[in-house]
Design an enzyme around this catalytic site. Structure first.
Site: not given
Length: 770
Positions: A354-355, A485, A557-558
Site C-alpha cells: 500500500w506504500d 499492525e 505501531k503507526q
C-alpha cells in the site's frame, strides 16, 4: 507492512549469504543547527557541498547500506555494491520471492579508493545530472570516475574513468606513462540465477562477455509456468589504465542486462560506438528534460532543499525513462526501497505494498501524472490474479494481495502470515489512488483500458466483505487489520471501512462516467452499503477508535485512524480531528516508521497549530535521513529497518505539498488553503503542478502566494475562485492569492455525473466541517 522486529532474525543470514558483514552501529544523537542541518553520526559522514543538487564527502559511510543508488527504472544498483537488479526480475516461490541478484559487472573501483592512499578521493552524488563521481587529485594526473545508469540506453550501467595529466613545472622533466590501477568487483555468483559460463568475443579490439541464465524458481506455477531468462553483457576491465605522459583519455566500461539476449547485446555494442563525452551528455540531457517538467524548490534552507532533491532523484531513478534506445517492457511497480534494493528481507524483497498508492503516489500524481498512471497500470496488469485471490478467499471482485511482485499473487514472507490474511485495506487504497488520479486527470483513455473494470471490481470485493449486523442495522467488515499492525483480526477498522466506503462510492460515480461503453452492476447498491458501513466513533471522547472494541491507552505501531483526516480527507468536526491527533500521538511507538509523523504534521497544519506542526515535521525526517547521500532509513536512529525508505520520503513530500502549500485534491476541484512556508525557508515553489491538463507553478513567499498558469488543456476550461470572484484562467496568467482561502480551481462536472456523497456510517453525528 511487516513488523521490523519480526524480520531481524532473517537479515543476518541473508547478509552472510551475500558476503555483507552484518553490523551493529552505535550512534550519537546531536542537536542540529538553526536550519535543521544534522551533525554527522558515527555511521555517517559529512556532506561538504554547498550545492543543493550535489552531495559530496571525503569519506564514505561506515555502513554500506547508506550508499546511494543509481537507476533508470529498468536497471539499478547501489554504488559500489556487488548487486544489480532489473525491473520485474524475481526469484523464489511465493513467500520466498525476491528481486533476483545479478552480479555487479558494473562495480569498478579505483585502487586508490580501496586502500590507504596519499591522494584523498572526493565522492559526490550529483542529483541534477544523475551521476556518482569519484575525483582523485594525484601528483601527475586528475582521475574522475563517473558511474550512472543511462537514462536513454536504459539497459546500461556506465563506468567512465577520465584521466587528465598535469603539466610539470620543469619543461625538461622526463614524464612516463600514467598508470591507473582499477579492479572489477562483481561479487559472488548469483544464488537466484543459474548463469551459464560467460562467452567472450572480440569487438573492435575489446573483449565483450555475455552470460545468460534463468531464475531458479518461479513465483507461482499457475501464473508463471517457466523461469525468467536474463542476459548480461559487459566489457573486460584491465588491471591498469595507461595514459600517455602529456595526454588525457576517457575509458568507458558499460554493463547491460535484459530478459532478451539480443536487446542486451545490441545495446552494449551501440554504447561502445558512442563517443564517451557524447554518451554522458545524452544521459544528462534526458534527466534535465525530466526535471524541466516539474520540481519542488526550496530556498533559504540548504539542508531541506537537499533532502527534497534527493527524494525526487531516488524516486525517478526507479521509474522508467520517457524515451529509450530500445522499447521498454512492462513496469512492475515501485517498492518501499526502490529498484536498487530487494534481495534482503529487510528491504521488503522489492515487493509492492500500500506504500505505493498511499505514500508515494500522491506527490508523483501532482507533478508527474504519467508516472501515476504507470503505477496504476501495474495493478491493472495483475488484476487477473487479484480476481483469483478474491475467489480463493470466498469473495467477489478483485482482492489485491498485501505484497505482490512479478505475477501479482500474494508473496508475503512466512514471517508474517497475519498481514497477508488480514491487511486487506490495500485493495481500498488502490481504489483511492484511482479516485485521486481521475480527479487530477479525467483520463478517459485510462477508464476505457481497464479503469472502469478495476474500480467496479474493487467495489464488488468490498460489497462481498460487508456483512449486515442485525443488532445495529449497519454493515460490519470483520477479520481485518488496519495500518497499525500491532492489532490484527479486528472488526470495523476505521481506516479500512473508510477506504472501503470510498471504493463503493467511487464505483457508483465511475459507473456513470463509463456507462456508454461499460455496463456496471447496480451502482446504487454500492452506495447503499457505503452509507450503512459501521464507523467507530466515541461520542464522549469525541475521537475515532481504531476499530470496534479498541481500548484507550493501548499502544499502536503507526499512523492509522489519523489518516482519516489526511490523506482520506474524511469530513469530521475540527474537535474530532484534534482529538484524534493528540490521542494517537500519545500512544504511537516512538520508533515507528518514518511516514507516521508527516501525517500528524499535516493534521496540525490543517488546524492552524503551526508550532506543533513544526515539531512533528522535524520529527518526520530528522533521524531518518542519513548523511551524506540523504538515504532514508525506515526507523529512526539508532535502528535502521528498510533502506532506502521511499515510503518515508513520500510522507515527507506530502507534508510539503498538502500541508505547508495547502493543496488538496477533491473529485470536483483542486483546493489551496492557508499556504505557508516550511520552517526556516524563504520561498517554496511547486513548479509544474498538473491539474486537468494544466501546467501550473505555485509559489509561496513569506507574506504572499502566487499561481502562474503556463499552459491549459483546451478540453477543460478552468476557473479560480479567490474567495470573492471566479477568475477564468488563461495561459501566462499570474494570480496573487491573498488571505487564507480556500482558493479553488474547478471545471464543469465531468459528463454531468453526480459526485459521490462519501458519507459513511449514517448513524454517525456529522456536523458540517468548521
Amino acid at each position: 507492512m511487516w513488523r521490523f522486529l519480526a524480520r531481524n532474525k532473517h537479515v543476518a543470514a541473508m547478509m552472510a549469504v551475500l558476503g555483507v558483514a552484518a553490523m551493529v552501529v552505535i550512534v550519537l544523537t546531536t542537536k542540529g543547527t538553526s536550519h535543521g542541518v544534522s551533525k554527522t553520526h558515527l555511521d555517517e559522514t559529512e556532506d561538504i557541498s554547498d550545492d543543493p543538487h550535489i552531495f559530496s564527502t571525503y569519506d564514505l559511510p561506515a555502513d554500506d547500506r547508506f550508499m546511494p543508488s543509481i537507476g533508470n527504472g529498468h536497471i539499478a544498483t547501489n554504488v559500489f555494491s556487488s548487486t544489480v537488479h532489473i525491473n520485474g526480475l524475481y526469484n523464489g516461490l511465493r513467500g520466498e520471492s525476491r528481486r533476483a541478484r545479478i552480479p555487479a559487472y558494473a562495480n569498478i573501483r579505483l585502487n586508490s579508493t580501496l586502500t590507504h592512499h596519499p591522494f584523498r578521493p572526493v565522492y559526490s552524488l550529483d542529483t541534477s545530472d544523475a551521476v556518482f563521481k569519484v575525483r582523485v587529485d594525484r601528483e601527475r594526473s586528475v582521475v574522475t570516475q563517473r558511474i550512472y545508469a543511462h537514462r536513454y540506453y536504459t539497459r546500461t550501467i556506465v563506468n567512465q574513468i577520465q584521466v587528465v595529466s598535469k603539466p610539470h613545472a620543469d619543461p625538461n622533466f622526463i614524464h612516463h606513462e600514467i598508470w591507473i590501477a582499477v579492479k572489477l568487483l562483481p561479487g559472488p555468483d548469483s544464488e537466484d540465477i543459474d548463469f551459464e559460463t560467460p562467452i567472450p568475443e572480440i569487438v573492435d579490439g575489446r573483449t565483450v562477455w555475455t552470460a545468460c541464465g534463468s531464475t531458479r524458481e518461479v513465483e507461482d506455477p499457475t501464473f508463471q509456468p517457466l523461469p525468467t531468462e536474463v542476459c548480461v553483457c559487459w566489457t573486460s576491465v584491465p588491471d591498469h589504465l595507461v595514459v600517455p605522459q602529456h595526454g588525457s583519455r576517457v575509458f568507458t566500461f558499460p554493463m547491460t542486462a535484459d530478459k532478451n539476449k539480443s536487446v542486451a547485446r545490441s545495446e552494449l555494442l551501440q554504447v561502445l560506438q558512442e563517443d564517451g563525452e557524447e554518451l554522458f551528455q545524452k544521459h544528462v540531457k534526458s534527466w534535465h528534460q525530466l526535471y524541466q517538467q516539474a520540481a519542488l524548490e526550496i530556498e533559504g534552507n540548504l539542508h531541506l532543499s537537499k533532502i527534497v532533491n534527493a527524494i525526487w532523484y531516488y524516486f525517478l531513478s526507479s521509474l522508467p525513462s520517457e524515451e529509450s534506445y530500445q522499447p521498454l517492457g512492462p513496469f512492475y511497480g515501485l517498492s518501499p526501497t526502490g529498484l536498487a534494493r530487494g534481495v534482503l528481507l529487510d528491504d521488503y524483497h522489492g515487493h509492492n505494498f500500500w506504500d505505493t498508492e498511499i505514500w508515494m503516489f500522491p506527490t508523483i500524481l501532482m507533478l508527474y501524472p504519467k508516472y501515476a498512471r504507470l503505477l496504476l497500470q501495474y495493478r491493472l496488469d495483475t488484476a487477473y490474479e487479484a480476481a483469483h485471490h478474491a475467489r480463493d478467499t470466498g469473495n467477489s471482485g478483485y482482492r489485491f494481495p498485501w505484497e505482490s511482485a512479478y505475477t501479482g499473487v500474494e508473496v508475503t514472507s512466512s514471517c508474517c502470515p497475519e498481514v497477508a490474511e488480514f491487511e486487506q485495506h490495500i485493495t481500498g487504497c488502490i481504489s483511492f489512488a484511482a479516485r485521486q488520479f481521475l480527479a487530477v486527470t479525467r483520463d478517459e483513455d485510462w477508464l476505457k483500458r481497464g479503469g472502469c473494470s478495476i474500480v467496479t471490481n474493487i467495489a464488488d470485493f468490498w460489497a462481498s466483505r460487508a456483512v449486515i449486523n442485525y443488532n445495529t442495522g449497519l454493515y460490519d467488515i470483520e477479520n481485518v487489520m488496519g495500518p497499525d499492525e500491532d492489532h490484527s483480526n479486528v472488526t470495523n477498522s476505521v481506516f479500512t471501512n473508510v477506504v472501503a466506503g470510498y471504493s463503493l462510492y467511487l464505483a457508483q460515480y465511475v459507473a456513470c462516467l463509463c456507462k456508454s461503453y461499460y455496463a456496471a452492476k447496480d451502482p446504487e447498491h454500492w452506495a447503499d452499503i457505503a452509507w450503512s458501513l459501521a464507523l467507530p466513533y466515541d461520542e464522549e471522547a469525541d475521537y475515532h477508535p481504531q476499530f470496534s472494541g479498541y481500548r484507550r491507552g493501548e499502544g499502536i505501531k503507526q499512523a492509522d485512524a489519523v489518516l482519516l483526516g489526511f490523506p482520506l480527507q474524511y469530513n469530521m468536526k475540527q474537535s474530532t480531528r484534534s482529538n484524534d491527533l493528540s490521542y494517537y500521538e500519545s500512544v504511537t511507538r516512538s520508533n515507528g516508521p518514518a511516514m507516521t509523523w508527516s501525517m500528524h504534521a499535516i493534521g496540525h497544519l490543517d488546524l492552524g497549530e503551526d508550532d506543533l506542526a513544526t515539531q512533528l515535521f522535524n520529527r518526520s525526517y530528522q533521524g531518518y535521513v542519513r548523511e551524506p547521500f540523504k538515504v532514508w532509513s525506515e526507523v529512526r536512529r539508532p535502528d535502521v529497518g528498510a533502506v532506502n525508505f521511499f515510503t518515508g520520503m513520500g510522507g515527507f513530500l506530502q507534508t510539503l505539498v498538502f500541508g505547508y502549500a495547502g493543496v488538496r485534491v477533491r473529485l470536483d476541484r483542486l483546493e489551496i488553503t492557508r499556504p505557508r512556508l516550511p520552517p526556516s525557508t524563504t520561498k517554496f515553489t511547486i513548479r509544474g503542478m498538473k491539474y486537468l491538463g494544466a501546467n501550473l507553478t505555485f509559489e509561496v513567499n513569506q507574506n504572499s502566494a502566487t499561481l502562474k498558469v503556463h499552459s491549459l488543456d483546451s478540453t477543460w476550461m478552468l476557473n479560480l475562485f479567490n474567495g470573492k470572484y471566479n477568475v477564468t484562467l488563461v495561459p501566462d496568467m499570474t494570480v496573487t492569492l491573498s488571505g487564507e482561502g480556500p482558493f479553488t480551481i474547478h471545471s464543469a462536472p465531468w459528463k454531468e455525473c453526480k459526485y459521490p456523497g462519501d458519507v459513511i456510517g449514517h448513524n454517525y453525528l456529522r456536523p458540517k466541517d468548521t
